[in-house]
Write an enzyme that holds these catalytic residues in place. Structure first.
Site, PDB file in Angstrom:
ATOM      1  N   ARG A  79     -54.961  51.746 -22.630  1.00  0.00           N
ATOM      2  CA  ARG A  79     -54.163  50.759 -21.903  1.00  0.00           C
ATOM      3  C   ARG A  79     -52.714  50.844 -22.385  1.00  0.00           C
ATOM      4  NH1 ARG A  79     -53.137  44.842 -23.206  1.00  0.00           N
ATOM      5  NH2 ARG A  79     -51.896  44.226 -21.408  1.00  0.00           N
ATOM      6  N   HIS A 123     -45.114  44.349 -19.251  1.00  0.00           N
ATOM      7  CA  HIS A 123     -45.360  43.899 -20.620  1.00  0.00           C
ATOM      8  C   HIS A 123     -43.994  43.540 -21.219  1.00  0.00           C
ATOM      9  CE1 HIS A 123     -48.641  44.118 -23.918  1.00  0.00           C
ATOM     10  NE2 HIS A 123     -47.609  43.504 -24.468  1.00  0.00           N
ATOM     11  N   GLU A 168     -49.930  38.542 -20.362  1.00  0.00           N
ATOM     12  CA  GLU A 168     -49.699  37.270 -21.051  1.00  0.00           C
ATOM     13  C   GLU A 168     -48.514  36.466 -20.501  1.00  0.00           C
ATOM     14  OE1 GLU A 168     -49.439  37.988 -25.265  1.00  0.00           O
ATOM     15  OE2 GLU A 168     -51.528  38.580 -25.428  1.00  0.00           O
ATOM     16  N   ASN A 295     -56.850  38.884 -23.858  1.00  0.00           N
ATOM     17  CA  ASN A 295     -56.303  39.216 -25.172  1.00  0.00           C
ATOM     18  C   ASN A 295     -56.681  38.094 -26.125  1.00  0.00           C
ATOM     19  OD1 ASN A 295     -55.105  41.336 -23.872  1.00  0.00           O
ATOM     20  ND2 ASN A 295     -53.001  40.625 -24.128  1.00  0.00           N
ATOM     21  N   TYR A 297     -56.707  36.873 -30.232  1.00  0.00           N
ATOM     22  CA  TYR A 297     -56.321  37.070 -31.637  1.00  0.00           C
ATOM     23  C   TYR A 297     -56.830  35.967 -32.553  1.00  0.00           C
ATOM     24  CZ  TYR A 297     -53.483  40.902 -30.081  1.00  0.00           C
ATOM     25  OH  TYR A 297     -53.104  42.102 -29.551  1.00  0.00           O
ATOM     26  N   GLU A 355     -56.968  43.239 -25.524  1.00  0.00           N
ATOM     27  CA  GLU A 355     -56.319  43.321 -26.843  1.00  0.00           C
ATOM     28  C   GLU A 355     -57.122  42.502 -27.834  1.00  0.00           C
ATOM     29  OE1 GLU A 355     -52.152  42.198 -27.074  1.00  0.00           O
ATOM     30  OE2 GLU A 355     -51.706  43.232 -25.189  1.00  0.00           O
TER      31      GLU A 355
END
Ligand code: FCB
Length: 449
Positions: A79, A123, A168, A295, A297, A355
């Site tokens: 990606r 992005h 995002e 994504n 985290y 991600e």
């Protein structure tokens, strides 16, 4: 394979992710125009150590070597993002053939290596000339995005079956226009809400453009940063604060995309700061997609804070938390929670973890980077992804963030996320221990339990 292992589905996609400004460098090569991240990173005081993406990993020149490394890692998917200012250096007018040719070579070389491209169209590197006309505060930017996507899809679509419009939108809108931590560095909540709306409109325009170029079997969607939101204690004040944080980060985008409405409680809370929503906007935003990129985290642990405007919430780190080098709490089961929740509440037909990874203080010692903590991080998160697979959540692949250590936005080169270490002085690449571990996972399709 020991019996204490989990086996992923046969058609599972093992990948890694990057973004253009974080790795390409070569900011003046190939006719590239300036982006808001060039401007921002060159503004004193914005980035740790005054770092910029001018050179980054020099991937623009070194992509064949990087693809060789992807093969070493056994990746099935890669990606990456396309730099809008390489395609439209001035934000409009005629596309720059040199920019298109770069991505065509990259895509061809990926196919030759047996690696499937997953392409993100935005992005965060908005052409500076569009920022000069208001950037994401201007609805017209969404139309410009649609034209850019049309151009890219027409030029590169033969080699791309997997598209993501925007990466995002929450980060681009709120870190870019409210906290000022990201480009363009504005600090205005009302502007941030407008930017969020225009980013979602851009997603809708992008979907429309992609649909006109895509062939049967191709897929397109958006990538969201999602985090479970949990109260710091069991007081009502904290419970409500956690619900507001969920509305701010998760529901705002998910409700708009999958239900065609912004959540009522948040609309009421934002009050006068709400952007104007034109007729047809929510239909455009909620056009059907094929895939959602998640994504993940960390989670948000949230406390009531009457002084924090306008949400009256504050993120806290629980005292017992394990954290990464950036202070982000390591909370693997949150990945299962977000996948399950999105499936239950919004039912996107297909999900990809686009991600997931950790910044750690890696040390290069005699040519070796020994990062057992990253291996553990990936391992624990993969077991949570597997839980989601077992619970029939239609998640189909996992992309580690990131392929390479790179320019980590406001953190510059001080935060390393790579499976591959980059010595930024020499551009030497060294596969970390975690990268070697990941290459076994990708080859065997198995993770030890
Ligand atoms: C995400 C971004 C990605 C990277 C990781 C650490 O928010 O999409 O570019 O910076 O965080």
């Amino acid at each position: 394979m020991s019996s204490a292992s989990v086996v992923f589905p046969d058609d599972w996609v093992w990948g890694a992710a990057t973004a253009a400004y974080q790795i390409e460098g070569a900011v003046r090569a190939g006719g590239r125009g300036q982006s808001i991240w060039d401007t921002f990173s060159h503004t004193p005081g914005k980035i740790v150590n005054g770092d910029t993406g001018d050179i980054a990993c020099d991937h623009f020149h070194r992509y064949p070597d990087d693809i060789a490394l992807m093969r070493e890692l056994g990746l099935g998917g890669y990606r990456f993002s396309i730099a809008w200012p390489r395609i439209f250096p001035t934000g409009s007018g005629r596309p720059n053939t040199e920019g298109i040719d770069f991505y065509r070579r990259l895509i061809d070389e990926l196919h030759t290596a047996g690696i499937t491209p997953y392409v993100t169209l935005y992005h965060w590197d908005l052409p500076q000339p569009l920022q000069d006309r208001g950037g994401w505060g201007n609805r017209d930017t969404a139309h410009r995005f649609g034209e850019y996507v049309q151009t890219v899809a027409a030029a590169l679509g033969a080699g791309v079956q997997h598209w993501f419009t925007i990466n995002e939108p929450w980060v681009a809108a709120f870190l870019g226009h409210w906290t000022g931590d990201h480009a363009p560095g504005a600090r205005d909540f009302r502007l941030a809400l407008l930017a969020a709306h225009n980013l979602l409109l851009a997603h809708g325009e992008g979907m429309a453009a992609l649909r006109s170029e895509m062939r049967p079997g191709d897929e397109a969607g958006i990538v969201l940063n999602l985090a479970p939101s949990e109260p710091a204690d069991d007081s009502n004040a904290d419970l409500e604060a956690a619900h507001r944080m969920d509305g701010f980060v998760n529901r705002w985008f998910l409700d708009a995309l999958y239900r065609g409405v912004y959540p009522d409680d948040m609309v009421r809370l934002y009050g006068d700061a709400m952007p104007e929503i034109a007729a047809g906007d929510m239909d455009l935003i909620s056009r059907p997609t094929d895939v959602l990129g998640v994504n993940y985290y960390s989670r948000s642990v949230v406390a009531y804070d009457p002084a924090a405007m306008p949400l009256h919430t504050r993120r806290v780190t629980p005292p017992s938390a394990r954290v990464t080098a950036m202070g982000w709490e390591i909370f693997p089961s949150g990945l299962y929670d977000v996948l399950q929740r999105v499936h239950d509440d919004y039912a996107p037909g297909r999900l990809l973890v686009t991600e997931n990874g950790a910044a750690l203080n890696d040390v290069l010692d005699e040519g070796v980077v020994d990062d057992p903590a990253r291996e553990d991080f990936l391992h624990e998160h993969l077991l949570q992804v597997y839980r989601a697979v077992q619970a029939s959540v239609p998640v189909a692949g996992y992309f580690a963030w990131s392929l390479l250590d790179n320019f980590e936005w406001a953190w510059g080169y001080s935060a390393r996320f790579g499976l591959i270490f980059v010595d930024f002085a020499t551009q030497e690449r060294i596969v970390k221990r975690s990268g070697r571990w990941y290459s076994e996972v990708t080859r065997e399709n198995v993770v030890g339990a």
